[in-house]
Scaffold this active site. Structure first.
Site, mmCIF file in Angstrom:
data_model
loop_
_atom_site.group_PDB
_atom_site.id
_atom_site.type_symbol
_atom_site.label_atom_id
_atom_site.label_comp_id
_atom_site.label_asym_id
_atom_site.label_seq_id
_atom_site.Cartn_x
_atom_site.Cartn_y
_atom_site.Cartn_z
ATOM 1 N N SER A 1 0.828 -1.198 0.000
ATOM 2 C CA SER A 1 0.000 0.000 0.000
ATOM 3 C C SER A 1 0.870 1.259 0.000
ATOM 4 C CB SER A 1 -0.961 -0.038 1.191
ATOM 5 O OG SER A 1 -1.983 0.922 1.061
ATOM 6 N N ASP B 1 -9.087 -4.809 -5.833
ATOM 7 C CA ASP B 1 -8.693 -3.900 -4.744
ATOM 8 C C ASP B 1 -9.832 -2.931 -4.430
ATOM 9 O OD1 ASP B 1 -7.478 -1.964 -3.075
ATOM 10 O OD2 ASP B 1 -5.533 -2.315 -4.002
ATOM 11 N N HIS C 1 -7.610 -5.463 -1.319
ATOM 12 C CA HIS C 1 -6.378 -4.757 -0.930
ATOM 13 C C HIS C 1 -5.477 -5.646 -0.086
ATOM 14 C CE1 HIS C 1 -3.973 -1.195 -0.606
ATOM 15 N NE2 HIS C 1 -3.991 -1.223 0.715
#
Length: 811
Positions: A671, A744, A778
């Site tokens: 991330s 995601d 994610h």
């Protein structure tokens, strides 16, 4: 978009003799056995305590789902991920077994009568601790079950009728009935998509500014709207312990319900139109109504409009009532907060927020309870003479707590804690709670003393403690503190003077277990659980918390792992994997604080870099990457230079220790850590390779702010450009592996971020590889995806980091 991504999945490249060659890869790969065995290690049970702490429920969680499980039909609408077969979330973990363990006696009992294919969640104790309710996800829906603690037997209360699209689906009443949010039994058939659209999709603005962040999975057409309304349609019902159901109130798009402490009334929030194509469901308009427990509407407390036009900034909020809740210390008294600045943090105003209350029968006028100069953060209730009011301000990291007198609104709040939320050295912690006569959590206190648990941040790392905080003198008396070489924290206080409590104790090689401690009686601590060490193969690895300085003098830290038996003086240097996640600070002094504990158990998650200690690497984990902007300066104005300085200092440290080979250091992150990795490779040649998972690389695609950046692209275009690795793709000379979940759902990290960045790198001849994981969000969930991700990372590290010297020789 998803079709494009699906096609790109089939184009995954295997390493060939020539880096320019691509070969079709259609099967999942598995990492070396040393890594795979750690991934497949059994999970440790989590725990739910009874209210008085006499017993605990051990929740044995299921392992990672298969890719087949993850591939089930999924609706992605209104910011939600829905399983249409169950009217529940499509992505959630589950519990596969339950046991009860007595805290003091140590007896352990297996719960009988559990579902045959257990996928259990949502465990909730009745107010008298005699029953536990939970949900069971089945093929065609979600059912409600109950455990009788007297017999340790579970039984099914309802068919698969619960609606868990948003919010909780059930709540206990004081008389041991259960209020449930069920699927509307007359909602009919699921809306079918039209063969042809009725017309174009149009969005229009009247000129009012409506900035919004980059949300995923929004509504896109009338059919999406119909689906959302269908799955939101709910009916409240009251269910007794015999399974007899009774409808409560009218059906509607109910997103939440909340019983008053005495069980006499309900707060019911119902979504209404117009829906939005710009924001997710939690910002759709809704009504807040007060009902009797029989379902009769008493009052419409608020009609909350569509929240599309919120001001910018992390301290921005909505105008009108919000945070509508019941006071925990009273039978049926509402409280809520209203912004006085229109929700705009840029407005200068002394009384920014006002907290109001309203007592049953709700026919009177709202009463002012307190006001705050900053954003309201919540209230910890005790009784009618004592409560703790929290407020904060994101821009400055301010965290403030004050004592208020609920019976005297004219009495000014007394500030007892005023600190930076980033300051862990001076954090007295969080209040300890007990349960009152209504079964609600209220402060555990004696007069002016409030009991607190703190992480106990210090230059030596975290050493948690339990204290009695004097709200008059603003001083704390530490009653108990974790001692080296253990990391131990209080998880449940059992008596009124906080002399008996349960801790969770661990060390580097000691699996976390629960202990019973009594500071009054001179008896040794009693071990309550005996969970086995899940990672026998890494028991001997060495872990150390190291501190060092950046070239500007800022103190930094990292946790270094080396293989079992490794001796730098005898074995020489190792390849290194450095893993990090940047953080912004408003104070250099606070940024320099040591975070984490060198005594914490080495716990492996799917995304951990520690796996590679089994492959002969040294690991620098939790490598501090602070970005500091003092006073009026913004941290991100100095992002690149400080990021590079952090990396240089970390490399100098691991090399200076005689552990790391300067020429064989890889860097990675997930991330924002992926964003960091790409930036480091854009602006330095310090690393042999990089690994970036699920990142964002072009900040113009997140133009209304990202992470802690509150300015918009139009307010600080140079910051957005300079911080975007995409802008400097032509400068990258280091091999980089990009991995991204095809589904995601994180704000800002659309899969297109990796797709476009890969194309930019490829266009400039950079050695790179892009891996899209089917059906993954994610965070990655399927066992096949996790194992494949680790295989990708291991292959990349072996080729470009561990064996870099051989690669250079061949060149």
């Amino acid at each position: 978009m998803y079709k494009l991504l699906t096609k790109s999945i089939l184009a995954l490249a295997l390493f060939g003799a020539c880096l320019g060659s691509n070969f079709a890869q259609t099967t999942y790969q598995t990492p070396p056995k040393a890594i795979a065995d750690l991934v497949n290690a059994p999970s440790t049970p989590s725990v739910v305590f009874s209210k008085n702490g006499d017993w605990m429920m051990l929740l044995e969680r299921a392992g990672n789902p298969s890719i087949e499980d993850l591939s089930q039909p999924e609706l992605r609408i209104a910011g939600l991920r829905i399983n249409p077969a169950t009217s529940g979330p499509s992505r959630t973990g589950s519990v596969e077994n339950l046991k009860i363990k007595m805290t003091k006696g140590g007896e352990e009992v297996q719960i009988k009568g559990l579902p045959t294919n257990p996928k259990m969640n949502g465990f909730s104790l009745s107010r008298d601790d005699n029953y536990v309710a939970f949900t069971q996800t089945e093929a065609n829906g979600i059912s409600l079950w109950v455990i009788d603690i007297a017999t340790f037997e579970a039984r099914k209360l309802t068919e698969s009728i619960l609606n868990e699209i948003v919010g909780g689906s059930f709540a206990w009443t004081p008389d041991n009935q259960i209020l449930i949010k069920a699927v509307n039994p007359v909602r009919g058939e699921i809306p079918k998509a039209p063969l042809a659209p009725a017309g174009p999709i149009i969005q229009e603005t009247s000129g009012n500014a409506a900035p919004s962040r980059t949300y995923q999975d929004l509504l896109t057409n009338p059919h999406d709207e119909a689906l959302f309304a269908y799955f939101m349609s709910s009916q409240l019902m009251m269910v007794n312990l015999d399974g007899i159901k009774k409808p409560i109130g009218p059906a509607g798009m109910i997103k939440s319900m909340d019983l008053s402490p005495d069980g006499s009334h309900l707060i019911v929030e119902t979504v209404k139109k117009p829906f939005s194509y710009l924001v997710p469901a939690n910002r759709f308009p809704y009504d807040v109504e007060i009902w009797t427990k029989a379902g009769q509407k008493v009052k419409t407390l608020a009609q909350i409009p569509l929240d599309e036009n919120r001001p910018t900034g992390f301290d921005a909020t909505v105008a009108g009532p919000r945070n509508i809740n019941w006071r925990a210390d009273q039978p049926a008294t509402l409280y809520w907060v209203e912004a006085q600045d229109g929700g705009d943090p840029k407005v200068e105003i002394a009384e920014r927020e006002i907290v109001y209350t309203l007592k049953a029968p709700f026919t009177g006028v709202k009463q002012k309870l307190a006001s705050t100069p900053y954003r309201f953060g919540g209230i910890a209730w005790s009784d009618d003479n004592f409560a703790i009011l929290s407020e904060s301000w994101s821009k400055t990291r301010m965290d403030r707590k004050s004592v208020i007198n609920p019976s005297n609104a004219g009495q000014s709040p007394k500030v007892i804690i005023d600190r930076s939320s980033d300051d862990i050295y001076n954090d007295p912690g969080n209040p300890v709670y007990t349960v009152n006569k209504f079964g609600q959590r209220v402060l555990l206190r004696k007069g002016d003393l409030v009991y607190m648990t703190s992480e106990g941040g210090s230059p030596d790392g975290s050493m948690p403690y339990l204290s009695a905080f004097d709200t008059k003198t603003k001083t704390e008396n530490i009653l108990w503190r974790s001692q080296a070489p253990y990391y131990e924290r209080v998880v449940k206080v059992l008596d009124e003077d906080a002399s008996e409590f349960i801790t969770l104790k661990e060390s580097t090689d000691l699996q976390p277990n629960y202990w019973l401690i009594n500071t009054k009686k001179r008896i040794a601590p009693l071990q309550v659980t005996n969970f086995a060490h899940p990672y026998e193969s890494i028991k001997g690895i060495k872990k150390q918390l190291v501190t060092y300085k950046r070239k500007d003098g800022l103190s930094l830290s990292a946790v270094v792992y080396t293989p079992a038996g490794y001796d730098a003086t005898k074995d020489g240097t190792l390849p290194v994997l450095m893993w990090a996640y940047p953080r912004e600070y408003k104070s250099a002094e606070i940024a320099a604080q040591v975070r984490g504990s060198k005594y914490a158990f080495t716990r492996l998650s799917w995304g951990s870099p520690i796996y590679w200690v089994t492959r002969g690497y040294a690991i620098m984990d939790q490598t501090e990457m602070p970005i500091v902007g003092e006073g009026e300066e913004e941290p991100n104005d100095y992002f690149i230079e400080q990021l590079v300085a952090n990396a240089e200092a970390a490399i100098d440290q691991i090399v200076g220790m005689g552990i790391g080979d300067r020429m064989r250091i890889g860097v990675g992150g997930h991330s924002y850590g992926a964003f960091m990795t790409a930036n480091l490779l854009s602006h330095t040649n310090l690393f042999a390779a990089g690994i970036a998972r699920s990142g964002a690389y072009n900040r113009t695609l997140t133009p209304f702010g990202f992470q802690y950046e509150q300015r918009t692209y139009w307010e600080a275009p140079e910051v957005y450009f300079n911080m975007s690795p995409f802008s400097y793709a032509h400068k990258v000379e280091t091999p980089i592996l990009l991995i991204h979940g095809e589904a995601d759902n994180n704000s800002g990290t659309f899969p297109i971020q990796s797709e476009r960045y890969y194309n930019a790198l490829k266009g400039h001849g950079v050695t790179t590889r892009l891996v899209f994981l089917p059906h993954e969000s994610h965070g990655y969930a399927a066992k096949e995806s996790i194992l494949h991700t680790l295989w990708e990372m291991d292959t990349w590290l072996e080729k470009f980091v561990k064996n870099k010297n051989q690669l250079d020789t061949k060149k």
